[in-house]
Scaffold this active site. Structure first.
Site, short mmCIF file in Angstrom:
data_model
loop_
_atom_site.label_atom_id
_atom_site.label_comp_id
_atom_site.label_asym_id
_atom_site.label_seq_id
_atom_site.Cartn_x
_atom_site.Cartn_y
_atom_site.Cartn_z
N HIS A 16 49.47 79.26 54.24
CA HIS A 16 48.53 80.17 53.58
C HIS A 16 49.29 81.23 52.81
CE1 HIS A 16 49.36 81.69 57.65
NE2 HIS A 16 49.28 82.91 57.13
N HIS A 58 48.73 85.13 51.48
CA HIS A 58 47.95 86.36 51.56
C HIS A 58 47.83 86.93 50.15
CE1 HIS A 58 48.49 87.07 56.02
NE2 HIS A 58 49.52 86.26 55.82
#
Ligand code: AMP
Length: 141
Positions: A105, A107
């Site tokens: 992922h 951010h």
């Protein structure tokens, strides 16, 4: 060194399978973006590929090539939605580097001059606030 295996039951895999809820801001065939539940600043969101990898280190480059344009799109939208001065993009690989969820992922965190970031994985945000922030970003997309 900890194991480098992709765990199909990690929390983001569960979000992808619809087993737990998320405040979604964007979805396409390859990518999902949703609000971070412990935001470091208002508008903090996460962009993940639908294909599983632990992090950047084991990701297929083809996945990265579809993911990064979406990170860019969401960074632009989050900056606009929160009238931010800048956008911080962060990505951690393995626990030693601060990774706590082992599904790749990025951010995306809107930043304002002179405003410090809250701690990484700090306080859980109210669901209504996350829903409203997700709406603002979707509107800016
Ligand atoms: P990292 O430390 O880079 O692995 O970041 C994981 C991020 O996921 C942290 O910022 C957490 O606040 C966030 N997080 C954990 N669980 C959830 C969840 N169920 N929905 C949204 N964000 C989450």
């Amino acid at each position: 060194m900890t194991g480098q295996i992709y765990d199909e039951n990690n929390i983001f895999a569960k979000i992808l399978k619809g087993e737990i809820p998320a405040h979604k801001v964007y979805e396409d065939d390859d990518t999902l973006a949703f609000m971070d539940v412990m935001p470091q600043a208002p508008g903090h969101l996460l962009v993940i590929p639908k294909r599983g990898s632990r992090n950047l280190l084991d990701a297929d480059p083809a996945v990265l090539s579809t993911l990064l344009p979406v990170v860019q799109k969401l960074a632009v939208a989050a900056k606009e939605a929160f009238e931010a001065d800048g956008v911080f993009i962060a990505q951690f690989n393995e626990a030693a580097a601060g990774q706590t969820v082992f599904h790749l992922h990025f951010h995306v965190i809107p930043r304002h001059e002179g405003q410090a970031l809250k701690p990484h994985t700090g306080k859980m945000e109210d669901g209504a606030v996350l829903a409203e922030n997700a709406r603002k970003i979707r509107e800016a997309l």
